[in-house]
Design a protein around this motif. Structure first.
Motif, mmCIF file in Angstrom:
data_model
loop_
_atom_site.group_PDB
_atom_site.id
_atom_site.type_symbol
_atom_site.label_atom_id
_atom_site.label_comp_id
_atom_site.label_asym_id
_atom_site.label_seq_id
_atom_site.Cartn_x
_atom_site.Cartn_y
_atom_site.Cartn_z
ATOM 1 N N THR A 197 0.855 -1.199 0.000
ATOM 2 C CA THR A 197 0.000 0.000 0.000
ATOM 3 C C THR A 197 0.884 1.240 0.000
ATOM 4 O O THR A 197 1.606 1.483 -0.943
ATOM 5 N N VAL A 198 0.812 2.040 1.052
ATOM 6 C CA VAL A 198 1.663 3.229 1.156
ATOM 7 C C VAL A 198 3.089 2.821 1.536
ATOM 8 O O VAL A 198 3.319 1.758 2.106
ATOM 9 N N HIS A 199 4.016 3.698 1.218
ATOM 10 C CA HIS A 199 5.419 3.483 1.599
ATOM 11 C C HIS A 199 5.659 4.143 2.953
ATOM 12 O O HIS A 199 5.458 5.349 3.115
ATOM 13 N N ILE A 200 6.092 3.362 3.934
ATOM 14 C CA ILE A 200 6.285 3.867 5.298
ATOM 15 C C ILE A 200 7.763 3.865 5.660
ATOM 16 O O ILE A 200 8.445 2.845 5.560
ATOM 17 N N ASP A 201 8.252 5.025 6.089
ATOM 18 C CA ASP A 201 9.568 5.118 6.713
ATOM 19 C C ASP A 201 9.368 5.492 8.177
ATOM 20 O O ASP A 201 8.408 6.180 8.524
ATOM 21 N N VAL A 202 10.280 5.034 9.021
ATOM 22 C CA VAL A 202 10.250 5.389 10.448
ATOM 23 C C VAL A 202 11.531 6.149 10.755
ATOM 24 O O VAL A 202 12.633 5.620 10.591
ATOM 25 N N HIS A 203 11.382 7.400 11.180
ATOM 26 C CA HIS A 203 12.510 8.297 11.418
ATOM 27 C C HIS A 203 12.859 8.320 12.908
ATOM 28 O O HIS A 203 11.968 8.468 13.757
ATOM 29 N N TYR A 204 14.137 8.177 13.184
ATOM 30 C CA TYR A 204 14.622 8.111 14.567
ATOM 31 C C TYR A 204 15.273 9.431 14.962
ATOM 32 O O TYR A 204 16.242 9.869 14.330
ATOM 33 N N PHE A 205 14.731 10.067 16.016
ATOM 34 C CA PHE A 205 15.261 11.326 16.535
ATOM 35 C C PHE A 205 15.771 11.117 17.962
ATOM 36 O O PHE A 205 15.148 10.383 18.744
ATOM 37 N N ASN A 206 16.864 11.770 18.266
ATOM 38 C CA ASN A 206 17.400 11.739 19.628
ATOM 39 C C ASN A 206 17.608 13.185 20.092
ATOM 40 O O ASN A 206 18.735 13.674 20.183
ATOM 41 N N PRO A 207 16.508 13.905 20.370
ATOM 42 C CA PRO A 207 16.597 15.347 20.652
ATOM 43 C C PRO A 207 17.305 15.653 21.960
ATOM 44 O O PRO A 207 17.108 14.972 22.969
ATOM 45 N N SER A 208 18.117 16.696 21.937
ATOM 46 C CA SER A 208 18.864 17.072 23.139
ATOM 47 C C SER A 208 17.976 17.767 24.170
ATOM 48 O O SER A 208 18.276 17.730 25.363
ATOM 49 N N LYS A 209 16.890 18.391 23.731
ATOM 50 C CA LYS A 209 16.068 19.161 24.666
ATOM 51 C C LYS A 209 14.971 18.342 25.335
ATOM 52 O O LYS A 209 14.220 18.870 26.149
ATOM 53 N N TYR A 210 14.860 17.072 24.988
ATOM 54 C CA TYR A 210 13.864 16.200 25.611
ATOM 55 C C TYR A 210 14.557 14.990 26.233
ATOM 56 O O TYR A 210 15.553 14.496 25.694
ATOM 57 N N PRO A 211 14.001 14.467 27.338
ATOM 58 C CA PRO A 211 14.640 13.323 28.009
ATOM 59 C C PRO A 211 14.230 11.973 27.418
ATOM 60 O O PRO A 211 14.136 10.982 28.130
ATOM 61 N N TYR A 212 13.977 11.939 26.126
ATOM 62 C CA TYR A 212 13.602 10.682 25.481
ATOM 63 C C TYR A 212 13.940 10.720 23.996
ATOM 64 O O TYR A 212 14.324 11.752 23.449
ATOM 65 N N LYS A 213 13.789 9.559 23.375
ATOM 66 C CA LYS A 213 13.995 9.417 21.943
ATOM 67 C C LYS A 213 12.627 9.351 21.248
ATOM 68 O O LYS A 213 11.637 8.985 21.866
ATOM 69 N N ILE A 214 12.619 9.670 19.957
ATOM 70 C CA ILE A 214 11.364 9.776 19.219
ATOM 71 C C ILE A 214 11.444 8.954 17.938
ATOM 72 O O ILE A 214 12.440 9.017 17.204
ATOM 73 N N LEU A 215 10.386 8.214 17.651
ATOM 74 C CA LEU A 215 10.216 7.538 16.374
ATOM 75 C C LEU A 215 8.959 8.096 15.709
ATOM 76 O O LEU A 215 7.893 8.133 16.339
#
Length: 254
Positions: free
Chosen positions: A78-96
């Motif tokens: 169906t749709v093309h899905i990418d998952v982007h990984y962020f490791n922001p310095s201003k937040y105490p967690y990682k983001i997908l």
């Protein structure tokens, strides 16, 4: 947010839809890891709507900085899905965060047409290991779940949104060997503000960003027997963190 309450009945029907076995089809989505800059430098790695994907990435970067790498999907029905990984310095967690889910509209019920485009995300603790040399199942299952659920409404011609619950199989099983959490609850990504969770592409299209928040079976039962808003109140009263904790207290365990 009051406007969302009338869609709660749909969340219950959606759960029953899955419980009757309509979620039994297994579809494999193959991915490979690329450095974030590789995706931008090599346009052949971008499948789908290039302009839309770029707008989503730029939007996320305003809040979380540049992504470190991307789980790039190279095969999909169906749709093309990418998952982007962020490791922001201003937040105490990682983001997908996904991109591509919003390329196609979901099959929304009457009255919810403005919410037919979404992308989904997960919030992980800083300690969560997503390094390239760590491919253990207990670390990568959030990526797999994001990919699976990003495809779900398009493969089943349905709709998912704030307050909906999606079990991990039928009957639901834990997401991994390191947890008893077995169901995803979708929540508008309000911790980052409306400027983040609403992205206007044009007059006809606004993308909403929703967080996948894993919950226990007893918590699912509470939502179905009461409502989503009462459960959210309970989360707030117990000061439950917004990032994933595989061994957090079960708020409804007897």
């Amino acid at each position: 947010m009051k406007k969302m309450k009338k869609y709660f009945i749909f969340a219950i029907l959606f759960f029953l839809f899955i419980e009757k076995g309509c979620f039994s089809k297994e579809i494999e989505h193959k991915t490979v890891i690329h450095a974030a800059n590789d995706i931008r430098k090599d346009s052949t790695l971008i499948v789908g709507n290039h302009k839309l994907i770029e707008k989503i990435i730029i939007h996320a970067e305003k809040f979380f900085g540049e992504p470190e790498f991307v789980y790039h999907e190279f095969e999909s029905n169906t749709v093309h899905i990418d998952v982007h990984y962020f490791n922001p310095s201003k937040y105490p967690y990682k983001i997908l965060i996904t991109s591509g889910m919003s390329e196609l509209p979901m099959n929304t019920p009457e009255g919810a047409e403005k919410f037919k485009y979404i992308e989904i995300m997960m919030i992980l603790p800083k300690s969560w290991d997503l390094s390239n040399d760590n491919n253990a199942e207990e670390n990568l299952w959030p990526v797999d779940q994001l990919n699976r659920l990003a495809h779900f409404p398009h493969e089943y011609n349905t709709w998912i949104f704030d307050g909906h619950t999606i079990p991990n199989g039928n009957p639901p099983i834990p997401f991994s060997v390191n947890t008893k959490l077995n169901t995803m609850l979708l929540i508008l990504a309000t911790p980052f503000g409306q400027d983040f969770f609403e992205l206007e592409i044009d007059k006809e299209k606004t993308i909403y960003f929703l967080q996948l928040f894993p919950i226990y079976q007893e918590e699912v039962d509470f939502i179905l027997n009461n409502n989503f808003y009462e459960f959210m109140d309970l989360l707030n009263k117990k000061n439950v963190r917004i990032d994933l904790n595989c061994n957090r207290d079960n708020l409804l365990e007897k």
